[in-house]
Design an enzyme around this catalytic site. Structure first.
Site, PDB file in Angstrom:
ATOM      1  N   GLN A 126     -41.300 -15.468  43.639  1.00 30.32           N
ATOM      2  CA  GLN A 126     -41.849 -15.193  45.756  1.00 30.32           C
ATOM      3  C   GLN A 126     -41.982 -13.562  44.986  1.00 30.32           C
ATOM      4  O   GLN A 126     -42.468 -13.286  46.111  1.00 30.32           O
ATOM      5  CB  GLN A 126     -40.467 -15.558  46.526  1.00 30.32           C
ATOM      6  CG  GLN A 126     -40.543 -16.403  46.622  1.00 30.32           C
ATOM      7  CD  GLN A 126     -39.546 -16.890  47.609  1.00 30.32           C
ATOM      8  OE1 GLN A 126     -37.747 -17.104  47.214  1.00 30.32           O
ATOM      9  NE2 GLN A 126     -40.019 -16.715  49.234  1.00 30.32           N
TER      10      GLN A 126
ATOM     11  N   ARG B  69     -28.798 -12.049  44.212  1.00 28.50           N
ATOM     12  CA  ARG B  69     -29.140 -12.916  43.648  1.00 28.50           C
ATOM     13  C   ARG B  69     -30.769 -13.369  43.390  1.00 28.50           C
ATOM     14  O   ARG B  69     -31.496 -12.854  43.879  1.00 28.50           O
ATOM     15  CB  ARG B  69     -28.298 -14.129  44.474  1.00 28.50           C
ATOM     16  CG  ARG B  69     -28.753 -15.625  44.157  1.00 28.50           C
ATOM     17  CD  ARG B  69     -29.186 -16.228  45.440  1.00 28.50           C
ATOM     18  NE  ARG B  69     -29.480 -17.891  45.009  1.00 28.50           N
ATOM     19  CZ  ARG B  69     -30.415 -18.642  45.723  1.00 28.50           C
ATOM     20  NH1 ARG B  69     -30.523 -17.806  46.945  1.00 28.50           N
ATOM     21  NH2 ARG B  69     -30.145 -19.609  45.936  1.00 28.50           N
TER      22      ARG B  69
ATOM     23  N   HIS C 226     -35.085 -22.718  41.686  1.00 27.75           N
ATOM     24  CA  HIS C 226     -36.006 -22.022  42.783  1.00 27.75           C
ATOM     25  C   HIS C 226     -37.461 -22.441  43.031  1.00 27.75           C
ATOM     26  O   HIS C 226     -37.788 -21.491  42.996  1.00 27.75           O
ATOM     27  CB  HIS C 226     -35.719 -20.965  43.411  1.00 27.75           C
ATOM     28  CG  HIS C 226     -35.580 -19.832  44.644  1.00 27.75           C
ATOM     29  ND1 HIS C 226     -34.590 -19.390  45.238  1.00 27.75           N
ATOM     30  CD2 HIS C 226     -36.170 -20.579  45.106  1.00 27.75           C
ATOM     31  CE1 HIS C 226     -33.986 -19.307  46.338  1.00 27.75           C
ATOM     32  NE2 HIS C 226     -35.722 -19.894  47.335  1.00 27.75           N
TER      33      HIS C 226
ATOM     34  N   ASN D 272     -31.173 -24.169  43.656  1.00 24.94           N
ATOM     35  CA  ASN D 272     -31.675 -24.355  45.588  1.00 24.94           C
ATOM     36  C   ASN D 272     -32.126 -25.017  46.780  1.00 24.94           C
ATOM     37  O   ASN D 272     -33.416 -25.330  46.354  1.00 24.94           O
ATOM     38  CB  ASN D 272     -32.227 -22.556  44.852  1.00 24.94           C
ATOM     39  CG  ASN D 272     -32.650 -22.570  46.708  1.00 24.94           C
ATOM     40  OD1 ASN D 272     -31.960 -21.461  47.148  1.00 24.94           O
ATOM     41  ND2 ASN D 272     -33.838 -22.259  47.314  1.00 24.94           N
ATOM     42  N   GLU D 273     -31.509 -25.099  47.735  1.00 21.51           N
ATOM     43  CA  GLU D 273     -31.836 -25.689  48.609  1.00 21.51           C
ATOM     44  C   GLU D 273     -32.901 -27.521  48.289  1.00 21.51           C
ATOM     45  O   GLU D 273     -33.756 -27.776  48.248  1.00 21.51           O
ATOM     46  CB  GLU D 273     -33.381 -25.435  49.450  1.00 21.51           C
ATOM     47  CG  GLU D 273     -32.583 -23.869  50.037  1.00 21.51           C
ATOM     48  CD  GLU D 273     -33.852 -23.692  51.427  1.00 21.51           C
ATOM     49  OE1 GLU D 273     -34.915 -23.579  51.073  1.00 21.51           O
ATOM     50  OE2 GLU D 273     -32.242 -22.719  51.892  1.00 21.51           O
TER      51      GLU D 273
ATOM     52  N   ASN E 242     -27.635 -21.660  52.369  1.00 20.52           N
ATOM     53  CA  ASN E 242     -28.213 -20.648  52.926  1.00 20.52           C
ATOM     54  C   ASN E 242     -28.939 -21.699  54.576  1.00 20.52           C
ATOM     55  O   ASN E 242     -28.940 -22.411  55.057  1.00 20.52           O
ATOM     56  CB  ASN E 242     -29.464 -21.873  52.478  1.00 20.52           C
ATOM     57  CG  ASN E 242     -29.597 -20.733  51.112  1.00 20.52           C
ATOM     58  OD1 ASN E 242     -28.703 -20.345  50.873  1.00 20.52           O
ATOM     59  ND2 ASN E 242     -30.656 -21.333  50.329  1.00 20.52           N
TER      60      ASN E 242
ATOM     61  N   TYR F 228     -30.525 -20.507  58.036  1.00 18.20           N
ATOM     62  CA  TYR F 228     -31.390 -20.076  59.372  1.00 18.20           C
ATOM     63  C   TYR F 228     -31.671 -19.701  60.921  1.00 18.20           C
ATOM     64  O   TYR F 228     -31.356 -19.292  61.143  1.00 18.20           O
ATOM     65  CB  TYR F 228     -32.580 -19.897  58.587  1.00 18.20           C
ATOM     66  CG  TYR F 228     -32.977 -19.140  56.881  1.00 18.20           C
ATOM     67  CD1 TYR F 228     -32.788 -20.469  56.022  1.00 18.20           C
ATOM     68  CD2 TYR F 228     -33.531 -18.383  56.886  1.00 18.20           C
ATOM     69  CE1 TYR F 228     -33.334 -19.622  54.458  1.00 18.20           C
ATOM     70  CE2 TYR F 228     -34.336 -16.872  56.016  1.00 18.20           C
ATOM     71  CZ  TYR F 228     -33.867 -18.536  54.625  1.00 18.20           C
ATOM     72  OH  TYR F 228     -33.561 -17.505  53.114  1.00 18.20           O
TER      73      TYR F 228
ATOM     74  N   GLU G 171     -28.498 -17.148  51.414  1.00 18.44           N
ATOM     75  CA  GLU G 171     -29.238 -16.728  52.096  1.00 18.44           C
ATOM     76  C   GLU G 171     -28.834 -16.907  53.503  1.00 18.44           C
ATOM     77  O   GLU G 171     -28.377 -18.086  54.330  1.00 18.44           O
ATOM     78  CB  GLU G 171     -30.795 -18.035  52.015  1.00 18.44           C
ATOM     79  CG  GLU G 171     -30.911 -17.924  50.277  1.00 18.44           C
ATOM     80  CD  GLU G 171     -32.277 -18.811  50.471  1.00 18.44           C
ATOM     81  OE1 GLU G 171     -32.937 -19.224  51.031  1.00 18.44           O
ATOM     82  OE2 GLU G 171     -32.488 -19.478  49.381  1.00 18.44           O
TER      83      GLU G 171
ATOM     84  N   TRP H 298     -30.871 -12.318  52.390  1.00 16.23           N
ATOM     85  CA  TRP H 298     -32.614 -12.957  52.245  1.00 16.23           C
ATOM     86  C   TRP H 298     -33.422 -12.495  53.129  1.00 16.23           C
ATOM     87  O   TRP H 298     -33.462 -12.704  54.424  1.00 16.23           O
ATOM     88  CB  TRP H 298     -33.055 -14.811  52.937  1.00 16.23           C
ATOM     89  CG  TRP H 298     -34.518 -14.903  52.444  1.00 16.23           C
ATOM     90  CD1 TRP H 298     -35.540 -14.342  52.520  1.00 16.23           C
ATOM     91  CD2 TRP H 298     -34.694 -15.535  49.917  1.00 16.23           C
ATOM     92  NE1 TRP H 298     -36.531 -15.126  51.933  1.00 16.23           N
ATOM     93  CE2 TRP H 298     -36.236 -15.591  50.533  1.00 16.23           C
ATOM     94  CE3 TRP H 298     -33.757 -15.617  49.507  1.00 16.23           C
ATOM     95  CZ2 TRP H 298     -36.558 -15.324  49.658  1.00 16.23           C
ATOM     96  CZ3 TRP H 298     -34.912 -15.721  48.370  1.00 16.23           C
ATOM     97  CH2 TRP H 298     -35.950 -15.905  48.529  1.00 16.23           C
TER      98      TRP H 298
ATOM     99  N   GLU I 261     -43.860 -16.478  50.634  1.00 17.63           N
ATOM    100  CA  GLU I 261     -42.609 -17.645  51.459  1.00 17.63           C
ATOM    101  C   GLU I 261     -43.430 -18.295  51.580  1.00 17.63           C
ATOM    102  O   GLU I 261     -44.378 -18.906  52.187  1.00 17.63           O
ATOM    103  CB  GLU I 261     -42.474 -16.943  52.806  1.00 17.63           C
ATOM    104  CG  GLU I 261     -42.099 -17.803  53.659  1.00 17.63           C
ATOM    105  CD  GLU I 261     -40.250 -18.101  53.292  1.00 17.63           C
ATOM    106  OE1 GLU I 261     -40.399 -17.176  52.250  1.00 17.63           O
ATOM    107  OE2 GLU I 261     -40.280 -19.177  53.329  1.00 17.63           O
ATOM    108  N   TRP I 262     -43.881 -19.603  50.214  1.00 18.51           N
ATOM    109  CA  TRP I 262     -43.910 -20.191  49.675  1.00 18.51           C
ATOM    110  C   TRP I 262     -45.527 -20.623  50.676  1.00 18.51           C
ATOM    111  O   TRP I 262     -46.271 -19.757  50.388  1.00 18.51           O
ATOM    112  CB  TRP I 262     -43.173 -21.502  50.733  1.00 18.51           C
ATOM    113  CG  TRP I 262     -41.453 -20.994  49.169  1.00 18.51           C
ATOM    114  CD1 TRP I 262     -40.812 -20.456  49.364  1.00 18.51           C
ATOM    115  CD2 TRP I 262     -41.656 -21.112  48.160  1.00 18.51           C
ATOM    116  NE1 TRP I 262     -39.684 -20.264  49.345  1.00 18.51           N
ATOM    117  CE2 TRP I 262     -40.143 -20.641  47.854  1.00 18.51           C
ATOM    118  CE3 TRP I 262     -42.536 -21.003  46.742  1.00 18.51           C
ATOM    119  CZ2 TRP I 262     -39.657 -19.828  46.677  1.00 18.51           C
ATOM    120  CZ3 TRP I 262     -41.744 -20.703  45.536  1.00 18.51           C
ATOM    121  CH2 TRP I 262     -41.100 -20.533  45.561  1.00 18.51           C
TER     122      TRP I 262
END
Ligand SMILES: N=NNCCOCCOc1ccc(-c2cn(C[C@@H]3NC[C@@H](O)[C@H]3O)nn2)cc1
Length: 449
Positions: A20, A77, A121, A165-166, A294, A296, A353, A399, A406-407
């Site tokens: 990213q 991180r 990640h 990650n995730e 994480n 959101y 995050e 984050w 952003e992907w």
């Protein structure tokens, strides 16, 4: 004045990820990742954006570290690009890749910032994807070899390690929903991958223990809170399934040594079976040192046949939304952390995050992102409530430090407390940067200012 105060020993930080922010996608021997491939595939990423340059942190990390130092964070991180270390995923090591991360980590340490390193990640070496990717158990072994090399190479420099990650995003978002790389839409495949990710985590932990590395290791699942619309059992059950998709499915194997029956049964009704081999669960469920969380968003949920995989409908009761369109639900942050404590005990937790997408631009050299400040205040208040409930919070990392790729949304969604002009790559500290800096310095913030 009404201050919201945090434990003096709580660590404050910020997070990013290699694909990213780094750019330099073809430089110094780096191999291709699935996100290089995916982002160059027409129609996969908004506006046709890709990670070729990103925000050029590969060349600008010294500037970025000065911004971190001024911010006053304790820990940063970041993630390592696996194909920068093993261009083919395994086999020959790219020394220039190791050199880059040594220089980067040395600069963090020289500036008094503790590195927290995420090994995976999402940027899987394309060469491994070409052989089945995470559906192939050879990838699990390749990950363990990559992890072991990194542990030994950075022994004494990096003390906090995150394996995956995730894993929900890596398995289901990327191989069932299909909006992230490699973009498959196959529930059995995604379920196989979810298990192999847990196995890869466990094998990396094994190598970490065998190498007697000083420090700790964990993983960083993403969670959301789903509040039942009513007390009807069908609404409660639907929300439990939706939360189980992210939480119990990825927590129980590690903390309980088995998959949650209510989810296994549901998947079997969907024609999906788990392919567990002898010894897998023992490897997966060995103890870890901390849990990364994480968070959101969340939603109000209710039962609706075939609304999604779990007969769950997320409904809009008027919660404010971020510029990503996600509900702002700070109560959900407290609820999910309390649930983790109640179900899994007092494992040390880092919030690895938490943040919001707001696309405020630069005006006369400033970025007035008051909405992000409000999001952070609300969620840090929920975090303090969880600490008061007895949740073993060790740190909070927002984050993100910088606006970045952003992907599937490309550069259209900004999560940073530092604005980046994606054309000039100029960094501009947002109002939220100054607010976060003061909060870190104080160890508290004024709830009403
Ligand atoms: N749950 N069911 N959803 C039903 C259908 O969802 C469709 C869309 O889904 C999602 C879910 C989650 C995300 C997401 C993004 N980030 C932010 C990144 N985190 C790691 C770091 O790299 C950040 O960039 N975290 N999560 C995106 C899309």
């Amino acid at each position: 004045m009404a201050i919201m105060e945090f434990p003096k020993d709580m660590k404050w930080g910020a997070a990013t990820a290699a694909f990213q922010i780094e750019g330099a996608a073809y430089k110094d021997g780096k191999g291709l990742s699935i996100w290089d491939t995916f982002s160059h595939t027409p129609g996969k990423v908004l506006n046709g954006d890709n990670g070729d340059v990103a925000i050029d942190s590969y060349h600008r990390y010294e500037e970025d570290i000065q911004l971190m130092k001024e911010l006053g964070i304790d820990t940063y991180r970041f993630s390592v690009s696996w194909p920068r270390i093993f261009p083919a995923g395994s086999g020959e090591v790219n020394q220039k890749g190791l050199e880059y991360y040594h220089n980067f980590v040395d600069a963090l340490l020289a500036n008094g910032i503790e590195p927290m390193c995420t090994l995976y990640h999402w940027d899987l070496p394309q060469a491994l994807q070409d052989k089945g990717g995470w559906d192939n158990r050879e990838t699990v072994e390749a990950f363990a070899d990559y992890a072991e090399l990194m542990f030994k190479e950075f022994k004494g420099k990096i003390k906090n390690w995150i394996t995956i990650n995730e894993p929900w995003c890596v398995s289901f978002l990327s191989n069932f929903i299909g909006i992230h790389a490699p973009g498959n839409q196959d529930l059995q495949l995604a379920t196989n991958i979810s298990h192999h990710l847990m196995l890869a985590h466990g094998k990396a932990v094994t190598r970490f223990r065998e190498a007697a590395i000083e420090g700790g290791i964990g993983y960083a699942p993403n969670v959301e809170w789903l509040e039942p619309f009513s007390n009807k059992q069908e609404d409660i059950d639907a929300c439990n399934r939706g939360m189980g998709f992210l939480m119990e499915w990825f927590f129980d194997p590690i903390f309980k040594g088995s998959y949650p029956d209510f989810m296994v049964d549901w998947f079997e009704k969907k024609g999906v079976t788990l392919q567990i081999e002898e010894g897998d669960m023992e490897i997966i469920s060995q103890p870890i040192d901390f849990l990364g969380i994480n968070y959101y968003t969340g939603a109000i949920g209710r039962y609706k046949k075939d609304a999604d995989l779990f007969d769950l409908e997320r409904i809009d009761i008027g919660f404010e939304k971020t510029d990503f369109g996600w509900f702002i639900y700070p109560e959900g942050f407290y609820r999910v952390l309390a649930k983790i404590k109640d179900q899994y005990g007092s494992i040390p937790i880092y919030i690895t995050e938490n943040g919001a997408c707001y696309n405020d631009g630069v005006e006369n050299g400033r970025v007035h992102d008051q909405r992000r400040i409000e999001y952070l205040k609300q969620h840090l208040t929920a975090l303090k409530r969880s600490i008061d409930y007895g949740v073993n919070i060790k740190g909070y990392l927002t984050w993100s430090l910088l606006d970045n790729f952003e992907w599937a949304e490309g550069y259209d969604k900004r999560f940073g407390i530092i604005h980046v002009d994606f054309n000039t790559l100029e960094r501009t500290k947002k109002d939220s940067y100054y607010w976060y800096k003061q909060t870190i310095s104080n160890g508290w913030f004024d709830m009403f200012y």
